[in-house]
Design an enzyme around this catalytic site. Structure first.
Site, PDB file in Angstrom:
ATOM      1  N   LEU A 105     -31.067  11.348   8.617  1.00  0.00           N
ATOM      2  CA  LEU A 105     -31.749  11.718  10.166  1.00  0.00           C
ATOM      3  C   LEU A 105     -31.047  12.603  10.593  1.00  0.00           C
ATOM      4  CD1 LEU A 105     -33.888  11.524  12.479  1.00  0.00           C
ATOM      5  CD2 LEU A 105     -32.186   9.696  13.196  1.00  0.00           C
TER       6      LEU A 105
ATOM      7  N   SER B 191     -22.013  -0.632   1.200  1.00  0.00           N
ATOM      8  CA  SER B 191     -23.253   0.038   1.989  1.00  0.00           C
ATOM      9  C   SER B 191     -23.839  -1.282   2.655  1.00  0.00           C
ATOM     10  CB  SER B 191     -24.041   0.954   1.384  1.00  0.00           C
ATOM     11  OG  SER B 191     -25.186   1.212   2.077  1.00  0.00           O
ATOM     12  N   ALA B 192     -24.180  -0.886   3.843  1.00  0.00           N
ATOM     13  CA  ALA B 192     -25.320  -1.931   4.388  1.00  0.00           C
ATOM     14  C   ALA B 192     -26.385  -1.960   3.692  1.00  0.00           C
ATOM     15  CB  ALA B 192     -25.587  -1.636   5.849  1.00  0.00           C
TER      16      ALA B 192
ATOM     17  N   TYR C 289     -29.800   2.222  -6.277  1.00  0.00           N
ATOM     18  CA  TYR C 289     -28.484   2.529  -5.650  1.00  0.00           C
ATOM     19  C   TYR C 289     -27.842   1.559  -4.899  1.00  0.00           C
ATOM     20  CZ  TYR C 289     -25.431   4.171  -1.635  1.00  0.00           C
ATOM     21  OH  TYR C 289     -24.379   4.242  -1.070  1.00  0.00           O
TER      22      TYR C 289
ATOM     23  N   ASN D 267     -24.383   3.670   9.127  1.00  0.00           N
ATOM     24  CA  ASN D 267     -24.825   4.846   9.101  1.00  0.00           C
ATOM     25  C   ASN D 267     -23.751   6.026   9.658  1.00  0.00           C
ATOM     26  OD1 ASN D 267     -27.230   3.180   9.021  1.00  0.00           O
ATOM     27  ND2 ASN D 267     -28.304   5.527   8.661  1.00  0.00           N
TER      28      ASN D 267
ATOM     29  N   LYS E 206     -24.191  -0.645  -5.737  1.00  0.00           N
ATOM     30  CA  LYS E 206     -23.313  -1.105  -4.967  1.00  0.00           C
ATOM     31  C   LYS E 206     -22.845  -2.742  -4.949  1.00  0.00           C
ATOM     32  CE  LYS E 206     -22.137   2.889  -3.326  1.00  0.00           C
ATOM     33  NZ  LYS E 206     -20.820   3.206  -3.458  1.00  0.00           N
TER      34      LYS E 206
HETATM   35  P1  NAD Z   1     -20.555  12.321  -0.921  1.00  0.00           P
HETATM   36  O1  NAD Z   1     -21.531  12.704  -1.957  1.00  0.00           O
HETATM   37  O2  NAD Z   1     -20.498  13.352   0.103  1.00  0.00           O
HETATM   38  O3  NAD Z   1     -19.192  12.117  -1.593  1.00  0.00           O
HETATM   39  C1  NAD Z   1     -19.084  11.286  -2.765  1.00  0.00           C
HETATM   40  C2  NAD Z   1     -18.203  12.508  -3.792  1.00  0.00           C
HETATM   41  O4  NAD Z   1     -17.848  11.731  -5.171  1.00  0.00           O
HETATM   42  C3  NAD Z   1     -18.760  13.674  -4.196  1.00  0.00           C
HETATM   43  O5  NAD Z   1     -17.429  14.604  -3.654  1.00  0.00           O
HETATM   44  C4  NAD Z   1     -19.020  13.803  -5.423  1.00  0.00           C
HETATM   45  O6  NAD Z   1     -18.719  15.144  -5.933  1.00  0.00           O
HETATM   46  C5  NAD Z   1     -18.148  12.872  -6.143  1.00  0.00           C
HETATM   47  N1  NAD Z   1     -18.468  12.188  -7.070  1.00  0.00           N
HETATM   48  C6  NAD Z   1     -19.579  11.497  -7.426  1.00  0.00           C
HETATM   49  N2  NAD Z   1     -19.820  11.065  -8.770  1.00  0.00           N
HETATM   50  C7  NAD Z   1     -18.304  11.257  -9.241  1.00  0.00           C
HETATM   51  C8  NAD Z   1     -17.884  11.038 -10.535  1.00  0.00           C
HETATM   52  N3  NAD Z   1     -18.479  10.234 -11.418  1.00  0.00           N
HETATM   53  N4  NAD Z   1     -16.537  11.282 -10.859  1.00  0.00           N
HETATM   54  C9  NAD Z   1     -15.805  11.917  -9.894  1.00  0.00           C
HETATM   55  N5  NAD Z   1     -16.250  12.346  -8.470  1.00  0.00           N
HETATM   56  C10 NAD Z   1     -17.626  11.950  -8.148  1.00  0.00           C
HETATM   57  O7  NAD Z   1     -20.946  10.918  -0.477  1.00  0.00           O
HETATM   58  P2  NAD Z   1     -20.517  10.172   0.941  1.00  0.00           P
HETATM   59  O8  NAD Z   1     -21.340  10.184   2.115  1.00  0.00           O
HETATM   60  O9  NAD Z   1     -19.004  10.811   1.262  1.00  0.00           O
HETATM   61  O10 NAD Z   1     -20.111   8.764   0.481  1.00  0.00           O
HETATM   62  C11 NAD Z   1     -18.934   7.964  -0.123  1.00  0.00           C
HETATM   63  C12 NAD Z   1     -19.202   6.836  -0.431  1.00  0.00           C
HETATM   64  O11 NAD Z   1     -19.539   6.166   0.757  1.00  0.00           O
HETATM   65  C13 NAD Z   1     -20.221   6.955  -1.781  1.00  0.00           C
HETATM   66  O12 NAD Z   1     -19.650   5.485  -2.530  1.00  0.00           O
HETATM   67  C14 NAD Z   1     -21.390   6.286  -0.930  1.00  0.00           C
HETATM   68  O13 NAD Z   1     -22.143   5.471  -2.044  1.00  0.00           O
HETATM   69  C15 NAD Z   1     -20.922   5.324   0.061  1.00  0.00           C
HETATM   70  N6  NAD Z   1     -21.723   5.192   1.411  1.00  0.00           N
HETATM   71  C16 NAD Z   1     -22.163   6.422   1.966  1.00  0.00           C
HETATM   72  C17 NAD Z   1     -23.051   6.316   3.025  1.00  0.00           C
HETATM   73  C18 NAD Z   1     -23.623   7.488   3.954  1.00  0.00           C
HETATM   74  O14 NAD Z   1     -24.462   7.397   4.488  1.00  0.00           O
HETATM   75  N7  NAD Z   1     -23.041   8.523   3.683  1.00  0.00           N
HETATM   76  C19 NAD Z   1     -23.371   5.091   3.569  1.00  0.00           C
HETATM   77  C20 NAD Z   1     -22.916   3.622   2.924  1.00  0.00           C
HETATM   78  C21 NAD Z   1     -21.975   4.163   1.933  1.00  0.00           C
HETATM   79  N1  UDP Z   2     -35.947   9.095   9.651  1.00  0.00           N
HETATM   80  C1  UDP Z   2     -36.600  10.063  10.107  1.00  0.00           C
HETATM   81  N2  UDP Z   2     -36.795  11.208   9.806  1.00  0.00           N
HETATM   82  C2  UDP Z   2     -35.974  11.711   8.762  1.00  0.00           C
HETATM   83  C3  UDP Z   2     -35.070  11.091   8.128  1.00  0.00           C
HETATM   84  C4  UDP Z   2     -34.847   9.711   8.880  1.00  0.00           C
HETATM   85  O1  UDP Z   2     -37.312   9.342  10.869  1.00  0.00           O
HETATM   86  O2  UDP Z   2     -36.270  12.756   8.275  1.00  0.00           O
HETATM   87  C5  UDP Z   2     -35.376   7.893  10.064  1.00  0.00           C
HETATM   88  C6  UDP Z   2     -35.508   6.662   9.180  1.00  0.00           C
HETATM   89  O3  UDP Z   2     -36.597   6.489   9.010  1.00  0.00           O
HETATM   90  C7  UDP Z   2     -34.640   5.640   9.901  1.00  0.00           C
HETATM   91  C8  UDP Z   2     -33.803   6.384  10.355  1.00  0.00           C
HETATM   92  O4  UDP Z   2     -34.014   7.563  10.762  1.00  0.00           O
HETATM   93  O5  UDP Z   2     -35.399   4.783  10.604  1.00  0.00           O
HETATM   94  C9  UDP Z   2     -32.310   6.695   9.679  1.00  0.00           C
HETATM   95  O6  UDP Z   2     -32.721   7.010   8.454  1.00  0.00           O
HETATM   96  P1  UDP Z   2     -31.482   7.715   7.451  1.00  0.00           P
HETATM   97  O7  UDP Z   2     -32.443   8.204   6.140  1.00  0.00           O
HETATM   98  O8  UDP Z   2     -30.463   8.651   8.133  1.00  0.00           O
HETATM   99  O9  UDP Z   2     -30.746   6.253   7.151  1.00  0.00           O
HETATM  100  P2  UDP Z   2     -30.995   4.870   6.472  1.00  0.00           P
HETATM  101  O10 UDP Z   2     -32.552   4.835   6.328  1.00  0.00           O
HETATM  102  O11 UDP Z   2     -30.576   5.013   5.120  1.00  0.00           O
HETATM  103  O12 UDP Z   2     -30.390   3.902   7.053  1.00  0.00           O
END
Ligand code: NAD
Ligand code: UDP
Length: 340
Positions: free
Chosen positions: A200, A125-126, A149, A179, A153
């Site tokens: 957001l 993740s970023a 968190y 995002n 990562k």
């Molecule tokens: P999500 O919660 O929708 O998906 C994660 C899945 O993993 C879920 O289905 C959950 O049930 C499963 N899971 C969690 N722990 C587990 C375990 N111990 N064993 C088996 N299954 C398990 O999340 P997402 O948004 O799809 O994210 C997927 C990946 O991308 C994650 O690793 C997250 O950290 C990473 N990521 C997400 C974002 C975002 O904004 N969504 C941004 C950057 C990185």
């Molecule tokens: N944000 C907001 N209201 C919300 C959720 C998010 O103003 O209810 C803003 C937050 O401050 C950020 C941007 O939206 O500037 C993206 O937030 P998000 O939580 O989606 O992603 P992250 O902060 O993890 O990049």
């Protein structure tokens, strides 16, 4: 045809990636403990692709269950999504986050090594960049997460780098997502946060559909064009395609096979830009109120995407209009997510 183990494959990004893997001719074996996903996703993937992926309800920390799965299927590579992902919750429950994300990943990698499975694509993740000294963010910027968190990562990234150093037969793709928003164009799969959304886009979508009264905009005094925070939003289908490209890249043995790349669009949008784009896509008015800054938030975060373009030949295709359009389509067809 290659078989890919997808941990967390019923989650938001995992489910979209499974669809694109199937479209590209791969077989997916999904392992998910359903802690943050619905079993209904399996039906939806089948509806979209005509193929039902193999699914095991299993925790990645369950050694015996994983071993059985790895004996049963000839796995060529793994995309590892399974993780807990809520920043605030990780501050409250750091041990749970380190246990599930870090210990869980180590257990998974140990099993993969035992079974001689050496291609691993990892969801980073970023957030590992913390508060960057400038934007756009390049992959070689300092890494300094600001919450458990993010640390979980970065720790897993380091485990993978060390694994590669110990045995360069490993092929490792570390993907740092910006995002992810949007949904599959069918409206059959999308993001379904439990409770009040932290992010957001799902929050805006719930205001538009009438589930929430107004959006709280966290901070209007940042040094950005309108004072609100800027992020690099990327369509989840573009992100999913980035994983397929990474697998293709890693399958070419002649390359250096430890890859760390940003997956973003390279464009930043402020909170108010997103509100405006969503209003346009949905035809709905999004009420909002300015609130104080959210603790831990940064002013601006967007990717330098050159490395992904150079190495993977990948770049995001969808713009903010399509991201809002597809979120709205998903939200209107599933106003309560996967719950009827
Ligand atoms: P999500 O919660 O929708 O998906 C994660 C899945 O993993 C879920 O289905 C959950 O049930 C499963 N899971 C969690 N722990 C587990 C375990 N111990 N064993 C088996 N299954 C398990 O999340 P997402 O948004 O799809 O994210 C997927 C990946 O991308 C994650 O690793 C997250 O950290 C990473 N990521 C997400 C974002 C975002 O904004 N969504 C941004 C950057 C990185
Ligand atoms: N944000 C907001 N209201 C919300 C959720 C998010 O103003 O209810 C803003 C937050 O401050 C950020 C941007 O939206 O500037 C993206 O937030 P998000 O939580 O989606 O992603 P992250 O902060 O993890 O990049």
């Amino acid at each position: 045809m290659k078989t890919i183990l997808v941990t967390g494959g019923l989650g938001y990004i995992g489910s979209h990636t499974v669809v694109e893997l199937i479209n590209a001719g791969y077989t997916s074996v999904i392992v998910d403990n359903l802690s943050n996903s619905s079993i209904k996703v399996l039906d939806r993937i089948e509806q979209i692709t005509g193929i039902r992926p193999i699914f095991y309800q299993c925790d990645i920390q369950d050694k015996q269950a994983l071993t059985d799965i790895l004996y049963k299927h000839q796995i060529d590579g793994v995309i590892h999504f399974a993780a807990l992902k809520a920043v605030g919750e990780s501050v409250q429950n750091p041990l749970e986050y380190y246990q599930n994300n870090v210990s869980g990943s180590i257990e998974l990698f140990r099993q993969l090594k035992n079974h001689n499975i050496k291609t691993i694509v990892f969801s980073s993740s970023a957030t590992v960049y913390g508060d960057p000294h400038k934007v756009p963010i390049k992959e070689d910027f300092p890494l300094k997460p600001t919450n458990p968190y993010g640390w979980s990562k970065l720790m897993i990234e380091q485990v993978l780098r060390d694994l590669y150093t110990s045995d360069n037969q490993f092929k490792v793709g570390i993907l740092r997502y910006f995002n992810p928003i949007g949904a599959h164009s069918s409206g059959l799969i999308g993001e379904d946060p439990q409770g009040i959304p932290n992010n957001l886009m799902p929050y805006i979508a719930q205001v538009a559909v009438g589930r929430r009264e107004y959006l709280s905009v966290f901070g209007n005094d940042y040094a950005t064009h309108d004072g609100t925070g800027i992020r690099d939003y990327i369509h989840v289908v573009d992100l999913a395609l980035g994983h397929v490209r990474t697998l293709e890249y890693l399958s070419n043995a002649s390359r250096d096979n430890l890859l760390t790349v940003n997956l973003g669009t390279g464009r930043g949008y402020s909170v108010l830009d997103v509100v405006q784009a969503f209003e346009k896509a949905s035809g709905k008015k999004i009420d909002y109120k300015f609130m104080p800054r959210r603790s831990g938030d940064i002013a601006a975060c967007y990717a330098d995407t050159n490395l992904a373009q150079q190495l993977l030949g990948w770049r995001a295709r969808f713009g903010i209009e399509e991201m809002c359009r597809d979120t709205w389509n998903w939200q209107t067809k599933n106003s309560n997510g996967y719950t009827n």
